[in-house]
Design a protein around this motif. Structure first.
Motif, PDB file in Angstrom:
ATOM      1  N   LEU A 106       1.270  -0.738  15.473  1.00 45.09           N
ATOM      2  CA  LEU A 106       1.977   0.145  14.253  1.00 45.09           C
ATOM      3  C   LEU A 106       2.559   0.735  14.653  1.00 45.09           C
ATOM      4  N   THR A 107       3.377   0.726  15.570  1.00 44.69           N
ATOM      5  CA  THR A 107       4.860   1.254  16.583  1.00 44.69           C
ATOM      6  C   THR A 107       5.587   2.095  15.209  1.00 44.69           C
ATOM      7  N   PRO A 108       5.944   2.923  15.649  1.00 43.95           N
ATOM      8  CA  PRO A 108       7.656   3.325  15.527  1.00 43.95           C
ATOM      9  C   PRO A 108       8.434   2.388  14.356  1.00 43.95           C
ATOM     10  N   GLU A 109       8.270   1.654  15.392  1.00 49.42           N
ATOM     11  CA  GLU A 109       9.773   0.673  14.656  1.00 49.42           C
ATOM     12  C   GLU A 109       9.062  -0.201  13.665  1.00 49.42           C
ATOM     13  N   ALA A 110       7.740  -0.584  14.174  1.00 48.95           N
ATOM     14  CA  ALA A 110       7.480  -1.568  13.009  1.00 48.95           C
ATOM     15  C   ALA A 110       7.620  -0.510  11.652  1.00 48.95           C
ATOM     16  N   PHE A 111       6.640   0.497  11.665  1.00 50.85           N
ATOM     17  CA  PHE A 111       6.529   1.329  10.312  1.00 50.85           C
ATOM     18  C   PHE A 111       8.146   1.969   9.708  1.00 50.85           C
ATOM     19  N   ALA A 112       9.174   1.749  10.432  1.00 47.17           N
ATOM     20  CA  ALA A 112      10.465   1.794  10.107  1.00 47.17           C
ATOM     21  C   ALA A 112      11.209   0.654   9.084  1.00 47.17           C
ATOM     22  N   LYS A 113       9.912  -0.672   9.672  1.00 48.52           N
ATOM     23  CA  LYS A 113      11.334  -2.083   8.917  1.00 48.52           C
ATOM     24  C   LYS A 113      10.135  -2.361   7.795  1.00 48.52           C
ATOM     25  N   ILE A 114       8.923  -1.815   7.609  1.00 53.58           N
ATOM     26  CA  ILE A 114       7.651  -2.047   6.559  1.00 53.58           C
ATOM     27  C   ILE A 114       8.322  -0.752   5.620  1.00 53.58           C
ATOM     28  N   ALA A 115       8.520   0.081   5.652  1.00 49.54           N
ATOM     29  CA  ALA A 115       8.383   1.509   4.880  1.00 49.54           C
ATOM     30  C   ALA A 115       9.298   0.997   3.700  1.00 49.54           C
ATOM     31  N   PRO A 116      10.415   1.051   4.057  1.00 50.68           N
ATOM     32  CA  PRO A 116      10.948   1.209   2.573  1.00 50.68           C
ATOM     33  C   PRO A 116      10.490  -0.371   1.551  1.00 50.68           C
ATOM     34  N   HIS A 117      10.118  -0.907   2.143  1.00 53.88           N
ATOM     35  CA  HIS A 117       9.720  -2.121   1.104  1.00 53.88           C
ATOM     36  C   HIS A 117       7.782  -1.933   0.960  1.00 53.88           C
ATOM     37  N   THR A 118       7.114  -0.539   1.644  1.00 54.32           N
ATOM     38  CA  THR A 118       5.281  -0.846   1.638  1.00 54.32           C
ATOM     39  C   THR A 118       4.818   0.214   0.221  1.00 54.32           C
ATOM     40  N   HIS A 119       4.568  -0.817  -1.309  1.00 55.98           N
ATOM     41  CA  HIS A 119       3.800  -0.043  -1.668  1.00 55.98           C
ATOM     42  C   HIS A 119       2.848   0.655  -1.602  1.00 55.98           C
ATOM     43  N   ARG A 147     -10.691  11.820  -7.143  1.00 57.89           N
ATOM     44  CA  ARG A 147      -9.404  12.189  -7.136  1.00 57.89           C
ATOM     45  C   ARG A 147      -8.413  11.153  -8.679  1.00 57.89           C
ATOM     46  N   PRO A 148      -8.185  11.939  -8.969  1.00 62.25           N
ATOM     47  CA  PRO A 148      -7.027  12.010 -10.305  1.00 62.25           C
ATOM     48  C   PRO A 148      -5.845  11.167  -9.309  1.00 62.25           C
ATOM     49  N   ALA A 149      -5.718  10.086 -10.199  1.00 64.45           N
ATOM     50  CA  ALA A 149      -3.918   8.686 -10.081  1.00 64.45           C
ATOM     51  C   ALA A 149      -3.152   9.458 -10.538  1.00 64.45           C
ATOM     52  N   ASP A 150      -2.422   9.478  -8.881  1.00 61.64           N
ATOM     53  CA  ASP A 150      -1.196   9.978  -8.772  1.00 61.64           C
ATOM     54  C   ASP A 150       0.047   9.492  -9.878  1.00 61.64           C
ATOM     55  N   PRO A 151       0.712  10.279 -10.729  1.00 60.91           N
ATOM     56  CA  PRO A 151       1.618   9.913 -11.819  1.00 60.91           C
ATOM     57  C   PRO A 151       2.668   9.064 -10.936  1.00 60.91           C
ATOM     58  N   GLN A 152       3.056   9.649  -9.461  1.00 58.84           N
ATOM     59  CA  GLN A 152       4.887   9.607  -8.951  1.00 58.84           C
ATOM     60  C   GLN A 152       3.578   7.925  -8.003  1.00 58.84           C
ATOM     61  N   THR A 153       4.637   6.323  -8.604  1.00 57.21           N
ATOM     62  CA  THR A 153       4.617   6.191  -7.372  1.00 57.21           C
ATOM     63  C   THR A 153       5.180   5.160  -7.666  1.00 57.21           C
ATOM     64  N   LYS A 154       5.793   4.518  -6.085  1.00 54.18           N
ATOM     65  CA  LYS A 154       6.302   4.155  -5.078  1.00 54.18           C
ATOM     66  C   LYS A 154       6.805   2.849  -6.393  1.00 54.18           C
ATOM     67  N   SER A 155       5.864   2.143  -6.716  1.00 55.98           N
ATOM     68  CA  SER A 155       5.969   0.532  -7.237  1.00 55.98           C
ATOM     69  C   SER A 155       5.334   0.730  -8.583  1.00 55.98           C
TER      70      SER A 155
END
Length: 374
Positions: free
Chosen positions: A118-131, A263-271
């Motif tokens: 999990l390098t910064p480069e790999a993270f940058a590629k998956i982050a926009p699409h990861t839930h 912990r309560p569920a976070d109402p804000q979700t990316k997906s």
């Protein structure tokens, strides 16, 4: 993207209603389609973990890119999540291609990652699409961790997680941890709760070892740890989770299974669609406790084209091969219809009747006795 999302909402609305009807009427040919897709472009991994069939020296597999795109073009239009692995490290895939396919089909990634790559480069590629990212941490102790995950570097893994976790949360990516509970590490689970909390984690799943490798007999807990002693360990997990405000999913043999929500569920979700789908699936699993909750909605496709109704992918449950037939032909083909009949009538395949994914939840009604001892 707005039009695509709108289409996805409409399709998912019809799909979840169709699934409810498929289950409620015990149909063998299903109108619904799976929304959780595990597809391994390859089965490559940078580690050899003792609990995984990678430890058995499996041959290297990779599906040719044109065929992989064709297969995903058949299943991703209905999908909400893609897990790009086959008991392998997802970061060893073509991350640019994965990102393109996720954008094309409005699908989010569910990543199960050992965090070594999990390098910064790999993270940058998956982050926009990861839930959601699941980090695999089986022990808070370096010696045990590296014994279980041969080829790993405990300090590097923890450094990568410490770097990535706050950045993931800033981007709205859910982060959770998972541990496989087995003979070498079961007694460390209460300490692991504290360790995960110290890393900044808020959720952990503890999954009892499944017979996925030839090392199972040496690693299993059955017949090795007394239930009274094991129960004391589980109670320690519960106490530490409550004290550290951690959510814990216990996928353990009864009566030690269960969900601990602090912990309560976070109402804000990316997906949002995938989050709503999880609520629907929980409800359907309660309504149909004898039908495996994973098999309701999950499909695994391996790099050699084999299709399975669950993440374990046992040989007995191979439903077909996408290199030989379309996914549509397989989804309602003879093998899938017979599998659903077995689920509907509690005439479970042997591999299912011994699997905690089916039998572990407290809602499970128990195994149906077979006539004449068959």
């Amino acid at each position: 993207m707005a039009d695509l999302f709108s289409n996805k909402v409409n399709r998912e609305s019809h799909n979840v209603l169709a699934l409810a009807q498929d289950l409620g009427t015990e149909r063998l040919e299903w109108v619904s389609r799976p929304t959780e897709i595990e597809f391994g472009f390859n089965n490559h991994c940078n580690l050899v973990c003792v609990m995984c069939h990678q430890a058995d020296g499996i041959p290297s597999l990779q599906m040719a890119a044109p065929k992989a795109r064709d297969v995903l073009g058949q299943v991703l239009p209905h999908a909400l999540h893609l897990t790009p692995s086959d008991a392998s490290e997802p970061l060893m895939n073509d991350l640019d291609e994965i990102g393109r396919l996720c954008t094309e089909h409005d699908v989010q990634l569910m990543m199960y990652c050992n965090a070594t790559l999990l390098t910064p480069e790999a993270f940058a590629k998956i982050a926009p699409h990861t839930h959601r990212i699941w980090f695999s941490i089986d022990s808070p102790e370096k010696e045990t961790f590296e014994q279980l995950r041969a080829g790993s570097d405990f300090e590097q893994v923890i450094e990568n997680i410490r770097w990535a976790l706050p950045r993931a949360l800033e981007l709205g990516i859910d982060v959770a941890f998972n541990a496989v509970v087995m003979e070498p590490n079961w007694h460390q689970m209460p300490e692991l709760v504290d360790f995960i909390a110290d890393l900044g984690g808020t959720e952990i799943a503890m999954q009892e070892l499944l017979p996925n490798s030839t090392g199972y007999e040496e690693l299993k807990l059955e017949g090795v740890v007394d239930d009274e002693v094991y129960g004391a360990m589980v109670e320690g997990v519960k106490q530490r989770a409550a004290a550290r405000n951690l959510n814990v999913s216990l996928h353990l043999h009864p009566p030690f299974n269960g969900e601990l929500r602090h912990r309560p569920a976070d109402p804000q979700t990316k997906s949002p669609l995938a989050t709503i789908r999880e609520v629907h699936m929980d409800s359907l699993a309660e309504m149909h406790p004898g039908f495996c909750a994973m098999a309701m909605n999950y499909v695994k496709i391996t790099p050699d084209g084999k299709v399975y109704p669950c993440c374990r992918g046992p040989e007995e449950l191979e439903m077909g091969n996408v290199l030989e037939a379309s996914f549509e032909e397989i989804w309602n083909g003879e093998k899938y219809r017979e599998f659903r009949r077995k689920m509907n009538t509690a005439d479970y395949p042997e591999v299912c009747s011994t699997c905690l994914v089916l039998t572990g939840p407290s809602r499970f009604p128990g195994l149906k006795a077979k006539a004449d001892g068959k």
